[in-house]
Motif scaffolding. Structure first.
Motif, mmCIF file in Angstrom:
data_model
loop_
_atom_site.group_PDB
_atom_site.id
_atom_site.type_symbol
_atom_site.label_atom_id
_atom_site.label_comp_id
_atom_site.label_asym_id
_atom_site.label_seq_id
_atom_site.Cartn_x
_atom_site.Cartn_y
_atom_site.Cartn_z
ATOM 1 N N PRO A 215 0.824 -1.207 0.000
ATOM 2 C CA PRO A 215 0.000 0.000 0.000
ATOM 3 C C PRO A 215 0.861 1.261 0.000
ATOM 4 C CG PRO A 215 -0.371 -1.315 1.997
ATOM 5 C CD PRO A 215 0.692 -1.974 1.209
ATOM 6 N N ASP A 216 0.350 2.313 -0.613
ATOM 7 C CA ASP A 216 1.026 3.604 -0.621
ATOM 8 C C ASP A 216 0.596 4.346 0.637
ATOM 9 O OD1 ASP A 216 2.482 5.836 -1.447
ATOM 10 O OD2 ASP A 216 0.768 6.653 -2.533
ATOM 11 N N SER B 153 -3.241 16.453 11.277
ATOM 12 C CA SER B 153 -2.281 15.681 10.481
ATOM 13 C C SER B 153 -2.842 14.275 10.340
ATOM 14 C CB SER B 153 -0.933 15.633 11.188
ATOM 15 O OG SER B 153 -0.439 16.926 11.420
ATOM 16 N N THR B 154 -2.717 13.694 9.144
ATOM 17 C CA THR B 154 -3.430 12.465 8.821
ATOM 18 C C THR B 154 -2.531 11.456 8.134
ATOM 19 O OG1 THR B 154 -5.400 13.829 8.526
ATOM 20 C CG2 THR B 154 -5.508 11.612 7.669
ATOM 21 N N VAL B 155 -2.748 10.180 8.434
ATOM 22 C CA VAL B 155 -2.073 9.091 7.740
ATOM 23 C C VAL B 155 -3.017 8.596 6.651
ATOM 24 C CG1 VAL B 155 -1.049 6.795 7.941
ATOM 25 C CG2 VAL B 155 -0.839 8.411 9.843
ATOM 26 N N ILE B 156 -2.506 8.544 5.428
ATOM 27 C CA ILE B 156 -3.280 8.116 4.262
ATOM 28 C C ILE B 156 -2.696 6.802 3.744
ATOM 29 C CG2 ILE B 156 -3.963 8.745 1.901
ATOM 30 C CD1 ILE B 156 -5.113 10.643 3.940
ATOM 31 N N ALA B 157 -3.557 5.824 3.481
ATOM 32 C CA ALA B 157 -3.123 4.565 2.860
ATOM 33 C C ALA B 157 -3.937 4.377 1.593
ATOM 34 C CB ALA B 157 -3.305 3.384 3.804
ATOM 35 N N ASP B 158 -3.233 4.308 0.471
ATOM 36 C CA ASP B 158 -3.884 4.176 -0.841
ATOM 37 C C ASP B 158 -4.979 5.222 -1.036
ATOM 38 O OD1 ASP B 158 -2.221 2.152 -1.688
ATOM 39 O OD2 ASP B 158 -3.564 0.549 -1.052
ATOM 40 N N GLY B 159 -4.705 6.448 -0.587
ATOM 41 C CA GLY B 159 -5.592 7.570 -0.841
ATOM 42 C C GLY B 159 -6.683 7.798 0.187
ATOM 43 N N LEU B 160 -6.810 6.929 1.190
ATOM 44 C CA LEU B 160 -7.884 7.056 2.165
ATOM 45 C C LEU B 160 -7.300 7.218 3.567
ATOM 46 C CD1 LEU B 160 -10.987 7.008 2.122
ATOM 47 C CD2 LEU B 160 -10.857 4.593 2.668
ATOM 48 N N ALA B 161 -7.817 8.161 4.338
ATOM 49 C CA ALA B 161 -7.330 8.402 5.697
ATOM 50 C C ALA B 161 -7.606 7.185 6.573
ATOM 51 C CB ALA B 161 -7.980 9.637 6.285
ATOM 52 N N ILE B 162 -6.571 6.774 7.323
ATOM 53 C CA ILE B 162 -6.709 5.635 8.233
ATOM 54 C C ILE B 162 -6.341 5.993 9.665
ATOM 55 C CG2 ILE B 162 -6.329 3.913 6.426
ATOM 56 C CD1 ILE B 162 -3.426 3.658 7.706
ATOM 57 N N ALA B 163 -5.771 7.186 9.875
ATOM 58 C CA ALA B 163 -5.311 7.576 11.205
ATOM 59 C C ALA B 163 -4.992 9.060 11.221
ATOM 60 C CB ALA B 163 -4.065 6.779 11.588
ATOM 61 N N THR B 164 -4.835 9.592 12.421
ATOM 62 C CA THR B 164 -4.266 10.923 12.590
ATOM 63 C C THR B 164 -2.920 10.734 13.282
ATOM 64 O OG1 THR B 164 -5.397 11.228 14.708
ATOM 65 C CG2 THR B 164 -6.493 12.092 12.743
ATOM 66 N N VAL C 54 0.777 7.890 16.419
ATOM 67 C CA VAL C 54 -0.243 7.612 15.400
ATOM 68 C C VAL C 54 -1.475 7.068 16.101
ATOM 69 C CG1 VAL C 54 -0.828 6.192 13.395
ATOM 70 C CG2 VAL C 54 1.462 7.176 13.596
ATOM 71 N N ASP C 55 -2.635 7.639 15.789
ATOM 72 C CA ASP C 55 -3.912 7.214 16.357
ATOM 73 C C ASP C 55 -4.758 6.635 15.225
ATOM 74 O OD1 ASP C 55 -6.133 6.853 17.983
ATOM 75 O OD2 ASP C 55 -6.739 8.960 17.888
ATOM 76 N N ALA C 56 -4.669 5.314 15.058
ATOM 77 C CA ALA C 56 -5.374 4.632 13.962
ATOM 78 C C ALA C 56 -6.876 4.589 14.226
ATOM 79 C CB ALA C 56 -4.839 3.221 13.790
ATOM 80 N N GLN D 92 1.161 -4.821 6.623
ATOM 81 C CA GLN D 92 1.743 -4.122 5.466
ATOM 82 C C GLN D 92 1.612 -2.612 5.612
ATOM 83 O OE1 GLN D 92 -0.424 -6.043 2.264
ATOM 84 N NE2 GLN D 92 1.522 -6.846 1.493
ATOM 85 N N ILE D 93 0.487 -2.160 6.115
ATOM 86 C CA ILE D 93 0.292 -0.728 6.308
ATOM 87 C C ILE D 93 1.114 -0.249 7.496
ATOM 88 C CG2 ILE D 93 -1.409 1.048 6.909
ATOM 89 C CD1 ILE D 93 -3.402 -0.415 5.139
ATOM 90 N N GLU D 94 1.208 -1.055 8.543
ATOM 91 C CA GLU D 94 2.033 -0.705 9.699
ATOM 92 C C GLU D 94 3.484 -0.485 9.282
ATOM 93 O OE1 GLU D 94 2.583 0.570 13.306
ATOM 94 O OE2 GLU D 94 0.653 -0.363 12.904
ATOM 95 N N GLN D 95 3.976 -1.322 8.390
ATOM 96 C CA GLN D 95 5.344 -1.169 7.872
ATOM 97 C C GLN D 95 5.475 0.156 7.117
ATOM 98 O OE1 GLN D 95 6.541 -4.235 5.134
ATOM 99 N NE2 GLN D 95 8.683 -3.660 5.244
ATOM 100 N N GLY D 96 4.480 0.508 6.318
ATOM 101 C CA GLY D 96 4.493 1.783 5.603
ATOM 102 C C GLY D 96 4.457 2.964 6.557
ATOM 103 N N ILE D 97 3.690 2.842 7.649
ATOM 104 C CA ILE D 97 3.634 3.908 8.649
ATOM 105 C C ILE D 97 5.008 4.076 9.295
ATOM 106 C CG2 ILE D 97 2.680 4.566 10.899
ATOM 107 C CD1 ILE D 97 0.019 3.271 9.988
ATOM 108 N N ASP D 98 5.646 2.961 9.628
ATOM 109 C CA ASP D 98 6.982 3.031 10.233
ATOM 110 C C ASP D 98 7.970 3.746 9.324
ATOM 111 O OD1 ASP D 98 5.997 1.664 12.444
ATOM 112 O OD2 ASP D 98 6.812 -0.283 11.811
ATOM 113 N N MET D 99 7.925 3.450 8.035
ATOM 114 C CA MET D 99 8.821 4.095 7.072
ATOM 115 C C MET D 99 8.528 5.593 6.975
ATOM 116 S SD MET D 99 8.940 1.092 4.172
ATOM 117 C CE MET D 99 9.558 2.183 2.936
#
Length: 116
Positions: free
Chosen positions: A25-26, A64-75, A87-89, A96-103
């Motif tokens: 996921p992006d 501030s927001t975390v986006i995965a594949d274009g959709l907000a999943i957390a702040t 991060v507040d999911a 897979q998304i957790e790994q992207g958040i870490d990066m």
């Protein structure tokens, strides 16, 4: 003329090569008031209706927001430590998304607090 091609919407006749599908996921960490969160006519394009109050809590605030594949999943916010991010999911996050958040966290901390 605009046409739909699968899940994509694009200008007809302008596509030379379709983007490759990926299992990864992006994931992006957007700052507060990012254009992605204010640039749509309806908020559902970027944030599920169930979680909109967490991104737009009122009073003109956009978190501030975390986006995965274009959709907000957390702040997200800067944590109490100078090199930490909280991060507040909205819901449990797949590995897979957790790994992207870490990066993304590493990249944001590196940008906000570059090493000497």
């Amino acid at each position: 003329m605009i046409t739909e091609y699968g899940a994509l919407t694009m200008l007809a006749g302008r596509v030379e090569e379709l983007p490759r599908s990926s299992d990864t996921p992006d994931v992006r960490m957007l700052p507060a008031y990012d254009n992605y969160l204010v640039g749509y006519r309806t908020r559902e394009a970027s944030v599920p209706a169930l979680h909109q109050a967490r991104v737009w809590p009122g009073g003109g605030l956009i978190r501030s927001t975390v986006i995965a594949d274009g959709l907000a999943i957390a702040t997200w916010t800067r944590g109490s430590g100078s090199r930490s991010i909280q991060v507040d999911a909205f819901e449990p996050v797949p590995p897979q998304i957790e790994q992207g958040i870490d990066m993304e966290e590493e990249a944001v901390v590196g940008f906000l607090l570059p090493t000497a």
